[in-house]
Design an enzyme around this catalytic site. Structure first.
Site, PDB file in Angstrom:
ATOM      1  N   ARG A  73      20.763 -47.423  -8.102  1.00  0.00           N
ATOM      2  CA  ARG A  73      20.675 -46.475  -9.224  1.00  0.00           C
ATOM      3  C   ARG A  73      19.319 -45.767  -9.273  1.00  0.00           C
ATOM      4  O   ARG A  73      19.242 -44.628  -9.731  1.00  0.00           O
ATOM      5  CB  ARG A  73      20.945 -47.197 -10.528  1.00  0.00           C
ATOM      6  CG  ARG A  73      22.415 -47.529 -10.642  1.00  0.00           C
ATOM      7  CD  ARG A  73      22.741 -48.164 -11.949  1.00  0.00           C
ATOM      8  NE  ARG A  73      24.176 -48.139 -12.150  1.00  0.00           N
ATOM      9  CZ  ARG A  73      24.830 -49.001 -12.903  1.00  0.00           C
ATOM     10  NH1 ARG A  73      24.185 -49.946 -13.531  1.00  0.00           N
ATOM     11  NH2 ARG A  73      26.127 -48.910 -13.045  1.00  0.00           N
TER      12      ARG A  73
ATOM     13  N   LYS B 141      45.851 -54.973 -13.679  1.00  0.00           N
ATOM     14  CA  LYS B 141      46.912 -54.760 -14.665  1.00  0.00           C
ATOM     15  C   LYS B 141      47.343 -53.310 -14.803  1.00  0.00           C
ATOM     16  O   LYS B 141      46.512 -52.406 -14.829  1.00  0.00           O
ATOM     17  CB  LYS B 141      46.424 -55.231 -16.027  1.00  0.00           C
ATOM     18  CG  LYS B 141      46.242 -56.725 -16.095  1.00  0.00           C
ATOM     19  CD  LYS B 141      45.782 -57.109 -17.467  1.00  0.00           C
ATOM     20  CE  LYS B 141      45.820 -58.617 -17.642  1.00  0.00           C
ATOM     21  NZ  LYS B 141      45.313 -59.000 -18.951  1.00  0.00           N
TER      22      LYS B 141
ATOM     23  N   GLY C 151      34.295 -49.343 -10.682  1.00  0.00           N
ATOM     24  CA  GLY C 151      33.939 -50.743 -10.520  1.00  0.00           C
ATOM     25  C   GLY C 151      34.258 -51.459  -9.220  1.00  0.00           C
ATOM     26  O   GLY C 151      33.499 -51.391  -8.260  1.00  0.00           O
TER      27      GLY C 151
ATOM     28  N   GLY D 207      32.995 -46.806 -15.832  1.00  0.00           N
ATOM     29  CA  GLY D 207      33.749 -46.277 -16.968  1.00  0.00           C
ATOM     30  C   GLY D 207      33.805 -44.758 -16.969  1.00  0.00           C
ATOM     31  O   GLY D 207      34.841 -44.162 -17.287  1.00  0.00           O
TER      32      GLY D 207
HETATM   33  P1  AMP Z   1      40.600 -53.758 -12.274  1.00  0.00           P
HETATM   34  O1  AMP Z   1      39.339 -54.055 -13.032  1.00  0.00           O
HETATM   35  O2  AMP Z   1      41.808 -53.564 -13.139  1.00  0.00           O
HETATM   36  O3  AMP Z   1      40.425 -52.685 -11.243  1.00  0.00           O
HETATM   37  O4  AMP Z   1      40.947 -55.103 -11.504  1.00  0.00           O
HETATM   38  C1  AMP Z   1      40.159 -55.623 -10.494  1.00  0.00           C
HETATM   39  C2  AMP Z   1      40.552 -57.053 -10.301  1.00  0.00           C
HETATM   40  O5  AMP Z   1      41.908 -57.114  -9.934  1.00  0.00           O
HETATM   41  C3  AMP Z   1      39.789 -57.743  -9.195  1.00  0.00           C
HETATM   42  O6  AMP Z   1      38.958 -58.707  -9.762  1.00  0.00           O
HETATM   43  C4  AMP Z   1      40.892 -58.391  -8.358  1.00  0.00           C
HETATM   44  O7  AMP Z   1      40.629 -59.734  -8.044  1.00  0.00           O
HETATM   45  C5  AMP Z   1      42.090 -58.316  -9.273  1.00  0.00           C
HETATM   46  N1  AMP Z   1      43.351 -58.349  -8.521  1.00  0.00           N
HETATM   47  C6  AMP Z   1      43.726 -57.567  -7.510  1.00  0.00           C
HETATM   48  N2  AMP Z   1      44.925 -57.952  -7.025  1.00  0.00           N
HETATM   49  C7  AMP Z   1      45.321 -59.012  -7.740  1.00  0.00           C
HETATM   50  C8  AMP Z   1      46.461 -59.859  -7.710  1.00  0.00           C
HETATM   51  N3  AMP Z   1      47.432 -59.653  -6.836  1.00  0.00           N
HETATM   52  N4  AMP Z   1      46.528 -60.867  -8.591  1.00  0.00           N
HETATM   53  C9  AMP Z   1      45.524 -61.061  -9.479  1.00  0.00           C
HETATM   54  N5  AMP Z   1      44.433 -60.295  -9.580  1.00  0.00           N
HETATM   55  C10 AMP Z   1      44.323 -59.270  -8.720  1.00  0.00           C
END
Ligand code: AMP
Length: 395
Positions: A35, A197, A353, A376
């Site tokens: 940064r 999710k 992220g 974000g």
């Molecule tokens: P996000 O912040 O929504 O982009 O999610 C990132 C997180 O999703 C990371 O920490 C990954 O470990 C998790 N992730 C990716 N694939 C899976 C999966 N199949 N099951 C559980 N967690 C997951």
């Protein structure tokens, strides 16, 4: 968009909102300098034009004046990266701050104390913003990482610099990279969305359906879609409440001519751990006791072929639980495919992220066209929002 080059800096005191929210270790030493390095071109340019610089940043989330989160800890790092002596002011606003900023000469740099020692900063307080505005004669925003916040230093103070405010070069590059994908992207455009999710990516998916030709869905989101389509998901992460929405999305995509690509196979574990036993399943037929933790080899090959045909690529979110080395292969493979396509002339943007963390961790960063510095802020840009920090510069 008013750029740095369109602003006169000679004998001006530029108050620059930078994002020096860097990680510090136990000894209070900077562990990732990115940064500070990305703010250097703006500061260097202003100094080269005969101006001086007042640097404003936050560091962490202090509750009052927490000495561990003083920006004094990073002064020597900032000096060494910029290659100039940087002075420090242990106030943000007040008599001392006014005196130290007023005495700056062309070529000098002053780093102010942590903005978030004042709760007025995050509240976007008008009086505090007015006090900040007295620190300089020109306002430059180069903090993409906080451009989605209407804080005093990122947004509110801009109004006191009519005709004397501009984008820093980092902010400019971030905005250009996003536009290159979402507005002027050469077809075919593919977005790769991973992560845990569906519920946290709804607005992004909706917004992308109007902008892309292909959407690859990976990570934990997959299982809400496969369950919605009647598949079995074992213990995989799944949001049953969003199954109807997932089906709706597939319909919407069809109506808009967007092809959605889900993995055909997945690597599952019999436990959520790096050392879990592994087995490959079809993504819609996972046995009880198993959970999908990564994209499977057939899927990675199909995704690779698609990515290589695309001219514009956006990647947000890992394809599996990349934090477990044994389940990182899908994420690495996607990164490598994007790297290959980029070498063939595609424009690739990685943002938000975890995918940024993944490309850095796996040494893929130099193979991408652009890696966003804002988590974000990037996500909100992808959702199609106009960030308040950017709007304030354009007013
Ligand atoms: P996000 O912040 O929504 O982009 O999610 C990132 C997180 O999703 C990371 O920490 C990954 O470990 C998790 N992730 C990716 N694939 C899976 C999966 N199949 N099951 C559980 N967690 C997951």
């Amino acid at each position: 968009m008013r750029l740095l080059e369109q602003q006169n800096f000679k004998n001006e005191r530029a108050v620059i909102r930078v994002d020096f929210n860097v990680p510090l270790n136990e000894e209070l030493k900077v562990t990732d300098k990115t940064r500070i390095q990305t703010a250097k071109p703006t500061i260097e340019y202003i100094l080269s034009q005969g101006g001086s610089c007042v640097l404003l940043s936050h560091l962490g989330r202090p509750d009052g004046r927490d000495p561990k989160l003083s920006l004094a800890h990073i002064v020597s790092e900032v000096s060494s990266i910029l290659g100039v002596d940087v002075n420090f002011c242990n106030q943000v606003v007040g008599d001392q701050a006014l005196a130290q900023t007023a005495s700056l000469k062309p070529g000098e740099v002053l780093l102010m104390e942590n903005l978030r020692y004042h709760k007025e900063e995050t509240k976007g307080d008008e009086v505090f913003a007015q006090q900040l505005a007295r620190l300089g004669t020109v306002y430059v925003n180069d903090a993409f990482g906080t451009a989605h916040r209407a804080h005093a230093s990122t947004t509110i103070m801009a109004k006191y610099f009519e005709g004397k405010k501009c984008f820093g070069s980092l902010l400019e590059s971030e905005v250009n990279a996003i536009e290159k994908v979402l507005k002027d992207g050469e077809s075919p455009v593919v977005a790769i969305l991973g992560g845990a999710k569906v519920s946290s990516k709804i607005t992004i998916i909706e917004s992308l359906l109007d902008k892309v030709d292909h959407l690859i869905i990976g990570g934990g989101m997959v299982y809400t879609f496969t369950k919605a389509q009647g598949g079995t998901v074992g213990n995989s992460i799944c949001e049953p409440d969003y199954c109807d929405y997932a089906l709706e999305l597939l319909e919407k995509a069809k109506a808009k001519g967007v092809e959605i690509h889900l993995p055909v196979d997945v690597i599952a574990g019999d436990d959520f751990s790096n050392d879990a036993n592994q087995k490959i399943f079809e993504s819609n037929n996972i046995a009880d006791g198993w959970e999908g933790l990564d994209a499977g080899p057939k899927s990675c090959e199909i995704f690779r072929e698609l990515i290589l045909k695309c001219k514009t690529i956006l990647w947000n979110g890992p394809l599996g639980v990349f934090e477990f080395p044994n389940f990182a292969q899908g994420t690495i493979s996607i990164g490598e495919s994007i790297g290959e396509a980029t070498k063939l002339g595609a424009f690739s943007l990685v943002g938000g992220g975890d995918s940024v963390a993944a490309v850095k961790q796996f040494g893929l960063a130099p193979r991408m066209s652009y890696i966003s510095t804002g988590g974000g802020a990037m996500l909100e840009s992808l959702e199609g929002k106009i960030l308040p920090g950017i709007a304030a510069l354009n007013e």
